[in-house]
Every structure is written in structure tokens, then in C-alpha cells.
Design an enzyme around this catalytic site. Structure first.
Site, PDB file in Angstrom:
ATOM      1  CG  ASP A  65     -14.939  32.262 -63.721  1.00 31.73           C
ATOM      2  OD1 ASP A  65     -13.898  32.108 -64.665  1.00 31.73           O
ATOM      3  OD2 ASP A  65     -16.027  32.770 -63.747  1.00 31.73           O
TER       4      ASP A  65
ATOM      5  CD  GLU B  27     -11.803  65.438 -50.321  1.00 29.69           C
ATOM      6  OE1 GLU B  27     -12.864  64.501 -49.812  1.00 29.69           O
ATOM      7  OE2 GLU B  27     -12.149  66.204 -51.106  1.00 29.69           O
TER       8      GLU B  27
END
Ligand code: DGJ
Length: 722
Positions: free
Chosen positions: A528, A606
Site C-alpha cells: 500500500d 546456469e
């Protein structure tokens, strides 16, 4: 020179103008501020012809000669309970003599360049703003109310809050104190809200036609929550992403809230946004005042996307800490999803090498640095020296030597009963007296008690002293299920709680001004504007499965900018719906980018792949921080969006396939927001495309069958024509 706000004495009308919107209200025969208009920019003419003077049976009116002015009919700026308005009210108070309600009349007003501050609460920062303060007085002069309006011309936002002053000699009680009330003509509106739950925050975007009576959302949990959100919007039925009228509302507050939209008996719509009245009974002693949190509203006739872009600009410039506006955010490697509680000195140092190889810039030591599971030690904030024998300062120094920044996880508001603090200060726990339910094995500290805030500040400072640290993750992993306090009144508990959280956040930010605080609440349970005032980014959800995460992010982006949406590529996606690494990269690159995996066990291949992703992300970071977001597709099968630079010279287009459907062999996506006359080079095929062609014809995404999780990212850069 005031440009945006004007008062016309002759018509007693206030005009508040932004670049594209106008808001107007007048002072009517009763001395009440009567709302006239909010919408697309119009001339500041006499607008009073629109007033509704059609009264009907049962509505109250003020007496002979005033039969056609009813407080239950006219549009109110401040509807007060027990004052003749039977619609939803914004304010309910009991004065010092036990009388409910107070008829308030205009007394005076002040226009200002900039704005006043809002004590102890987060509020919009007032940069380039003008503000208006309208003072209303009650008959007995014991109560004074100030309506505050802050106008942000550039981003078309108007902020509102109310100040209630007890000028009498006895205590008054507030039983409802909403921040914003707005009456809209007609009821042909649809309500847009984001709903959800843990791991699905704001992903359920609901759009429903308004009904007679009341609709809306609320939280009574002590936090804005995973389920609802203080944001809501109403739009015309025909409004879509790019066109149509939309009003957006939000609250700069992280505690209990209540939003409602009521269609009344005359077919008009009233919006109320503010603190929830759940267990709310706030006493204002004689001579003191209460400030409601600030609510914000935006009007756009460029659809839901237009509303979002206005909110995004507003949040980025007027809400987040100014030192983080448009500032590079470090690519973090957070230990949580890769290691959970299994962290120690050796492991972190091994992770650091993997993190560096993947291009990360900062390592975040999440939960586990002071405990081995979630059953113990919350509240004590003492390093576990068995796991970190040299202490955190030493560890941070080693990381910095390797070229990595350091970040640490805290959950200041919480306590385990298995802790030293609980033994010493059981009265600091929020408790209704009947014992307390546990949630994640923990209890809540009474943040409304200033002594608790002092203690936590001291503990956080002690942990950080001597530690080179750039980032702090501020988590919160349970709600308040039984509010009870040994400090202050029950009716003020929830509001004082969240103000205590703000006080602690403010003190930590002031003491460590360079610290990047990322807030979090079990994923995105407190996403918020209140939190964003202290922390420029929020962990959006513990769900990083790219299939669901796109819905979470797109829902969140209705009101909050990409620069606030923290998003990581992880191995543990939470649901098992992994998708390819590229799919996870494109998804995470929607927001503030990072990793959450065990980098210590990555293969060389990776690591190279992740390094490639980090480099791609760095290219587009300025667009994530400040670009205009265009949501292009979100139909359950595909999601696509573009982030376009303010000067429209660059854009990144992202596309992900969420569901396989044999009928979709390919997909055409139109890319909006670019300069239609300009030529752009696509990083996809190297060809040149005109902005207008991309916007109206689009591009074709190939090879969809069988390739669920296809993820495409293309950069468009403007080229000068010969
Ligand atoms: C919940 C957060 O959302 C996670 O990212 C992690 O920080 C855990 N808490 C740690 O307990």
C-alpha cells in the site's frame, strides 16, 4: 503564483484544476461545501445549475424557504452522521456533551503553494503541489473541521484529508473518520477492485456493475492485507484499458481500511475511502486534533491504463522516499527460497560466489540469522553466533571485499513466546486478555506503545551498528486477531498500532538514510501507499510461479508502479508450476529484479544464463524505474506489456504464454505507447517498424503450439530517419 486552485467569491465556488482534470465545489445556502464536479478539465465557469434541488417525500430540509435544499440530496464534500444525510457518511462524532453529529458550516479558507505536513502519518510529498484548506465550524464552536485538498497538476492527482479539532473543554469521540467522500452523478459505473489471498495477492481483479446499495472492500486485520487492497476504481461500463472514463482511489495508509461505493435512492453514487470504523472509537482530548490518513484520487478518460499511469507517476514522484526516485536498485540474491532457515557463514560465502557469477550486486540474508525455525527468538534480535561465529559485521565485510552489498531481514513487529523478550515483557504483546491465537507460531508486539518502538529501534540499531549494510527487508507475517492493549484505549488501538509502525520506520530511515528498505508481509500482504512512503519497493508475493505471478503483478500494477513491485527469479516457485527459466526471467523483469535461489549449487551453464538475464535486465532497468506501462494483453492465455520511456525513444515489450491452446498457433500483439510517426529498430528481428504500425497492426509472436511458457522480450529503440 497559484495556478491550480481558485476561489470565486461571487459564486462561492472552489475550482481545483490539474493538467487534464477539474474538481469543483461551492458553499451552499446551508453553509455546507456542496460538490459540483469531478472529471475531465472544464472551464471554471459557474457550475451551480447542476445542483439537485429536487426534493421528495421523507428527505429532510432546513426550513421554510429552504425546502429544496436537502442534505440527503445535494452532493456533499463531508457527509457527517446525524446531520440529515442518510447515505454513507464520512464522519461520525460524539461531542463533549454526548451529542451525535455536528452541522458544520463554512468559516474561512486558505490557499497555499505546496502543502502542510501530516503529523505521524505518511503523506504525499507536495512537490509542485498547491493546496486548499477549508475551515468549517459547528454551531457550538466546540468542533472545527478543516478539509484539506492537495492538487498535483502534472500527474492529475488530488489528495484529500480531514483535520478534526476539539476546541471545547471536554473530550470528543470519533466513531468514523474517512478521508474522502465523493459523489458522482448516476450509477452507470462499474467497480474495479483487486482481491486475493496469500500467494495470490491482487491477482483476482474484479469488475462488477454497481448495484443499488453498498459495495466495497475492507480490512479488519491490522494491515491492508492479502485479500483486499485500499485501491479501488469506478469506470464507465464501456471503459477498457485504453479508452473511457475511470476514477481511481487509494489511501496512504497500511492499517484497517474501508472502501465503499453506494448507489443511493436517486441513482447517484457515493465513494467513501478511509480508516475502517471496526473497533474505532478515537477520543480527542480538549485542545487536540485528529488527522485522517490522506486519500488520493485520479480521473482519467484514457481508460484503466491512463488511471494506472497517473498513479504510477504520482507514487514514483510524490510517495516513495525522494532519494530513491529513479535510482538504480541493486539486483539482489535473497537466501530465502534457496535456503530457507538453513543459513550459516560458510554457506553465505559460498552463495556469494554464485551470486556474483549470476551478476547479483547485493546478498540478502533473510530469516534464519538468529534462529533455526519459526518457533523461537523473534523479538530478541540477537545474532545466532553458532551459525555466524564471526558476527554479521565480519560477514558483511567479506561480502563487500568480494564486491557484493549486504542486506538483512527483520520482522520488528513480532515476537515468539520462546524468546527472552517474552519472558521479560509479556505485557508488550497484543492480547485481548483471553489468551491469544498463534499464527506462524508468533504473537504481535503492541506497536502503539512508544516504549515498544523505542526498544525495537534500539535493537535494530544494535544489530546494524558496525555492519556495512545497504538493504533491509522489513517483514510482517501475521495479522492481529485479538486486539487488546495495556496502553491507551481499545478504540484507538488499530490506528495507534500502525502509527507506531510508521514511527519505527521513520526513525530507522532517518538514522540510516542510505538504507534501501524493502517491506514485505508474508509476500504482499501490506502492499500500500503507506508502506511505499518508507520503502520504495515491496516484496509482491511469495508465489514466484510465472504462470500465477503475472496475474499478481498485473493486478498490482493497476495502482502501483513497476518500480515498487519486487520480483525474483527463483527455483522454488511455491506451486510447482515452474515454467522455463526464461519465462521466469521475463516475468521477474516486470519489476525490481533479483534472485532467490541456492546460487551455491548452480552449474556453470546456469550461472551464465543468469548472468545473461541480469545483463538484459540492466538494459531495461530505466524503463522499469520510470517508464509508462501499457498492459497489452491479459486474457488468461497470454500476458503482454510494454514499458515506454517518457520521451518515447525506447520501449521494452514483453510477452508470456500462460496456457496452451491448440487453436492459438500464433498471436498478434499491438504495442502501444510509442510515437506513431517515429521509426523503431526491433531487437527481435533487427527490422525497422513505425510506432503507428506497432500500435495498430502489431507484431506476430510465432511458434506457440506446445510451447506453453513461451516468453519473448524485445527492445524497441527509436532511430533517426535519413
Ligand atoms: C515471508 C516472506 O514473504 C519471505 O520472503 C521470507 O522473508 C519469509 N517470510 C521469512 O520468514
Amino acid at each position: 503564483m497559484m495556478n491550480c486552485i481558485r476561489y470565486c467569491e461571487e459564486t462561492a465556488t472552489f475550482y481545483l484544476n490539474t493538467a487534464h482534470t477539474s474538481y469543483a465545489f461551492c458553499i451552499n445556502e446551508l453553509g455546507a461545501p456542496e460538490h459540483l464536479y469531478y472529471g475531465a478539465r472544464i472551464p471554471s465557469d459557474d457550475l451551480r445549475h447542476i445542483r439537485n434541488k429536487h426534493v421528495y417525500s421523507f428527505v429532510p430540509y432546513a426550513g421554510r424557504g429552504l425546502e429544496c435544499v436537502s442534505p440527503d440530496v445535494f452532493f456533499q464534500e463531508l457527509p457527517v452522521a446525524n446531520c440529515g444525510d442518510f447515505r454513507s457518511i464520512a464522519l461520525s462524532l460524539v461531542d463533549g456533551n454526548g451529542k451525535y453529529g455536528a452541522r458544520m458550516r463554512y468559516a474561512s479558507h486558505i490557499l497555499r503553494e505546496g502543502r502542510l505536513s501530516l503529523p505521524d502519518l505518511p503523506y504525499s510529498r507536495g512537490i509542485g503541489a498547491e493546496s486548499l484548506e477549508v475551515t468549517l465550524k459547528g454551531e457550538t464552536k466546540e468542533i472545527e473541521i478543516k478539509l484539506h485538498y492537495v492538487v498535483y497538476p502534472a500527474c492529475d492527482v488530488i489528495a484529500r484529508y480531514t483535520e478534526i479539532i476539539n476546541c471545547g473543554k471536554k473530550e470528543i469521540h470519533l466513531q468514523k473518520a474517512a478521508s474522502l467522500s465523493l459523489d458522482l452523478y448516476g450509477h452507470e459505473w462499474e467497480l474495479i477492485e483487486t482481491y486475493g489471498t496469500y500467494q495470490y495477492e491482487r491477482a483476482a481483479v474484479q469488475r462488477t456493475p454497481l448495484k443499488y446499495g453498498t459495495s466495497g472492500s475492507f480490512s479488519h486485520k491490522g494491515a491492508s492485507g492479502h485479500q483486499g487492497n485500499p485501491f479501488m476504481a469506478v469506470c464507465r461500463p464501456e471503459a477498457c484499458e485504453d479508452t473511457g472514463e475511470v476514477y481511481g482511489f487509494n489511501l496512504i495508509y497500511s492499517g484497517n481500511y474501508e472502501n465503499s461505493a453506494e448507489v443511493d435512492a436517486l441513482g447517484n453514487t457515493r465513494i467513501i475511502t478511509g480508516i475502517s470504523d471496526y473497533q474505532f472509537d478515537f477520543a480527542i482530548p480538549a485542545g487536540e486534533r485528529f488527522f485522517t490518513p490522506e486519500a488520493v484520487m485520479v480521473y482519467s478518460d484514457c481508460g484503466i491504463g491512463g488511471m494506472s499511469r497517473a498513479f504510477h507517476d504520482f507514487v514514483r514522484r510524490q510517495i516513495i522516499p525522494p532519494s530513491f526516485v529513479n535510482r538504480h536498485r541493486p539486483v539482489v540474491l535473497n537466501t530465502w527460497e534457496g535456503c530457507y532457515f538453513d543459513v550459516n557463514e560458510q554457506k553465505i560465502l559460498a552463495l556469494a560466489d554464485g551470486a556474483i557469477a549470476a551478476g547479483a550486486e547485493l546478498l540478502v540474508l533473510d530469516d534464519g540469522w538468529f534462529r533455526t525455525d519459526d518457533n523461537e527468538n523473534l523479538g530478541d534480535w540477537q545474532t545466532d553466533f553458532k551459525r555466524f561465529p564471526h558476527g554479521l559485521g565480519w560477514l558483511s565485510d567479506r561480502l563487500h571485499e568480494k564486491g557484493l552489498g549486504f542486506g538483512l531481514w527483520f520482522e520488528p513487529e513480532m515476537i515468539n513466546s520462546k524468546s527472552r523478550l517474552y519472558g521479560e515483557r509479556p505485557e508488550w504483546v497484543v492480547c485481548s486478555g483471553d489468551g491469544c491465537y498463534l499464527s506462524r507460531n508468533q504473537l504481535v508486539l503492541d506497536m502503539g506503545n512508544p516504549v515498544v518502538v523505542d526498544y525495537l529501534f534500539e535493537r535494530i540499531c544494535a544489530c546494524l551498528s558496525g555492519v556495512k549494510i545497504e538493504y533491509l527487508k522489513w517483514d510482517m507475517n501475521r495479522y492481529i486477531s485479538e486486539a487488546g492493549t495495556s496502553c491507551g484505549t481499545q478504540g484507538s488501538f488499530f490506528h495507534r498500532y500502525i502509527k507506531g509502525v510508521y514511527r519505527l520506520l521513520r526513525r530507522v530511515s532517518e538514522k540510516f538514510p542510505a538504507l534501501l528498505i524493502e517491506t514485505c508481509a508474508g509476500g504482499g500482504g501490506r502492499f500500500d501507499l503507506g508502506m511505499l512512503y518508507y520503502s520504495p519497493q515491496i516484496w509482491t508475493s511469495d508465489n514466484t510461479d510465472p504462470y500465477t505471478r503475472n496475474a499478481i503483478q498485473l493486478g498490482t500494477s493497476l495502482a502501483y508502479p513497476n518500480s515498487a513491485i519486487s520480483s525474483h527469479v527463483t527455483h522454488n516457485v511455491g506451486t510447482g508450476l515452474n515454467g522455463s527459466m526464461r519465462f521466469r526471467y521475463v516475468t521477474a523483469s516486470f519489476g525490481v529484479y533479483g534472485y532467490e535461489l541456492d546460487a551455491g549449487i548452480l552449474s556453470e551453464e546456469e550461472r551464465d544464463m543468469l548472468l545473461g538475464f541480469t545483463r538484459e535486465q540492466k538494459e531495461i532497468e530505466p524503463l522499469v524505474l520510470d517508464g509508462d506501462l501499457y498492459r497489452l494483453l491479459d486474457n488468461g492465455k497470454f500476458a503482454a506489456w510494454a514499458l515506454v520511456s517518457k520521451d518515447r525513444s525506447r520501449a521494452v515489450f514483453s510477452f508470456v504464454q500462460l496456457r496452451y491452446n491448440a487453436m492459438d498457433k500464433t498471436c498478434v500483439v499491438r504495442i502501444k505507447g510509442l510515437d506513431e510517426a517515429a521509426l523503431y529498430r526491433s531487437s527481435g528481428d533487427g527490422k525497422l517498424y513505425r510506432g503507428g504500425v506497432l500500435a495498430h497492426l502489431g507484431i506476430r509472436i510465432e511458434d506457440l503450439p506446445g510451447n506453453t511458457g513461451k516468453a519473448v522480450q524485445i527492445l524497441f529503440e527509436r532511430v533517426e530517419e535519413e
